[in-house]
Design an enzyme around this catalytic site. Structure first.
Site, mmCIF file in Angstrom:
data_model
loop_
_atom_site.group_PDB
_atom_site.id
_atom_site.type_symbol
_atom_site.label_atom_id
_atom_site.label_comp_id
_atom_site.label_asym_id
_atom_site.label_seq_id
_atom_site.Cartn_x
_atom_site.Cartn_y
_atom_site.Cartn_z
ATOM 1 N N ASN A 42 63.630 26.317 67.928
ATOM 2 C CA ASN A 42 64.256 25.011 67.691
ATOM 3 C C ASN A 42 65.476 24.861 68.591
ATOM 4 O O ASN A 42 66.187 25.832 68.882
ATOM 5 C CB ASN A 42 64.585 24.788 66.217
ATOM 6 C CG ASN A 42 65.405 25.871 65.562
ATOM 7 O OD1 ASN A 42 65.364 27.029 65.964
ATOM 8 N ND2 ASN A 42 66.149 25.517 64.529
ATOM 9 N N GLU A 44 68.652 22.385 68.737
ATOM 10 C CA GLU A 44 69.385 21.304 68.058
ATOM 11 C C GLU A 44 70.301 20.569 69.026
ATOM 12 O O GLU A 44 70.508 20.983 70.179
ATOM 13 C CB GLU A 44 70.176 21.901 66.885
ATOM 14 C CG GLU A 44 69.245 22.485 65.826
ATOM 15 C CD GLU A 44 69.940 22.928 64.557
ATOM 16 O OE1 GLU A 44 71.185 23.049 64.550
ATOM 17 O OE2 GLU A 44 69.216 23.166 63.569
ATOM 18 N N CYS A 53 61.991 20.740 67.081
ATOM 19 C CA CYS A 53 61.547 21.899 66.298
ATOM 20 C C CYS A 53 60.868 22.929 67.193
ATOM 21 O O CYS A 53 60.371 22.619 68.281
ATOM 22 C CB CYS A 53 60.544 21.466 65.236
ATOM 23 S SG CYS A 53 61.237 20.521 63.877
ATOM 24 N N GLU A 55 58.012 24.386 66.809
ATOM 25 C CA GLU A 55 56.580 24.139 67.028
ATOM 26 C C GLU A 55 56.371 23.142 68.164
ATOM 27 O O GLU A 55 55.492 23.304 69.008
ATOM 28 C CB GLU A 55 55.942 23.568 65.754
ATOM 29 C CG GLU A 55 56.033 24.473 64.534
ATOM 30 C CD GLU A 55 57.269 24.218 63.688
ATOM 31 O OE1 GLU A 55 58.362 24.041 64.273
ATOM 32 O OE2 GLU A 55 57.152 24.216 62.462
ATOM 33 N N CYS A 86 57.225 20.915 59.718
ATOM 34 C CA CYS A 86 57.678 19.620 59.196
ATOM 35 C C CYS A 86 56.620 18.546 59.489
ATOM 36 O O CYS A 86 55.654 18.777 60.228
ATOM 37 C CB CYS A 86 59.026 19.244 59.813
ATOM 38 S SG CYS A 86 58.899 18.586 61.494
ATOM 39 N N CYS A 89 56.023 17.692 63.203
ATOM 40 C CA CYS A 89 55.271 18.746 63.904
ATOM 41 C C CYS A 89 53.804 18.751 63.487
ATOM 42 O O CYS A 89 52.921 19.011 64.311
ATOM 43 C CB CYS A 89 55.915 20.108 63.658
ATOM 44 S SG CYS A 89 57.491 20.285 64.529
HETATM 45 N N1 THU Z 1 62.777 23.191 62.115
HETATM 46 C C1 THU Z 1 61.809 23.680 62.929
HETATM 47 O O1 THU Z 1 62.102 24.169 64.034
HETATM 48 N N2 THU Z 1 60.530 23.634 62.500
HETATM 49 C C2 THU Z 1 60.139 23.125 61.291
HETATM 50 O O2 THU Z 1 58.959 22.942 61.049
HETATM 51 C C3 THU Z 1 61.157 22.829 60.286
HETATM 52 C C4 THU Z 1 62.513 22.557 60.839
HETATM 53 C C5 THU Z 1 64.176 23.233 62.570
HETATM 54 C C6 THU Z 1 64.752 21.893 62.952
HETATM 55 C C7 THU Z 1 66.231 22.143 62.754
HETATM 56 O O3 THU Z 1 66.746 22.738 63.929
HETATM 57 C C8 THU Z 1 66.294 23.159 61.639
HETATM 58 O O4 THU Z 1 65.003 23.742 61.559
HETATM 59 C C9 THU Z 1 66.671 22.583 60.287
HETATM 60 O O5 THU Z 1 65.872 21.505 59.953
#
Ligand code: THU
Length: 130
Positions: A42, A44, A53, A55, A86, A89
């Site tokens: 991920n 941010e 994310c 994925e 999520c 994704c």
């Molecule tokens: N996140 C992912 O990388 N994948 C997911 O399927 C769930 C959420 C990340 C996004 C963000 O950086 C952190 O987790 C909190 O939501």
């Protein structure tokens, strides 16, 4: 490439996760039908909506390198618990691989696999627009 190897590749990505806001590190490893593995973490952003994310990082790396067919994706997080993809994704995975196997990992319970079809039923896709 076994499920365990794919999980290990996803775990390796936790060290690259850029998550200064949530502090929630996520790693993914995507297995292409051609045998290649594309990893992601991920990433941010201070403007939260720009966050990507793990994925989707893996999917976009793969597609941008000519791989569009996928067999499986392993997802791990710093929680040590099963971390499901999520909604966004799931939608992105369904675009390229509606039949993909999702491999999750819990530090105590081990590997759990699920099919995207069960996690994301009745999805909207390109064929719905014809
Ligand atoms: N996140 C992912 O990388 N994948 C997911 O399927 C769930 C959420 C990340 C996004 C963000 O950086 C952190 O987790 C909190 O939501």
């Amino acid at each position: 490439m076994t499920d365990t190897e794919l999980v290990k590749a996803a775990q390796e990505m936790l060290k690259y996760a850029y998550a200064p806001y949530s502090k929630f590190l996520v790693g993914a490893a995507l297995l292409g039908r051609d045998g290649r593995v594309f990893t992601g973490c991920n990433v941010e952003n201070a403007s939260y909506g720009a966050t990507n994310c793990a994925e989707r990082t893996a999917v976009y790396k793969a597609v941008s390198e000519g791989c569009r067919e996928f067999l499986a994706i392993a997802i791990v997080s710093s929680s040590g618990k099963y971390t499901y993809p999520c909604g966004i994704c799931r939608q992105v995975l369904s675009e390229f691989a509606p039949g993909i196997t999702v491999i999750l990992y819990d530090d105590e319970k081990g590997i759990l696999t699920a099919e995207l079809e069960e996690l994301f039923p009745d999805s909207f896709g390109g064929s719905d627009m014809t």
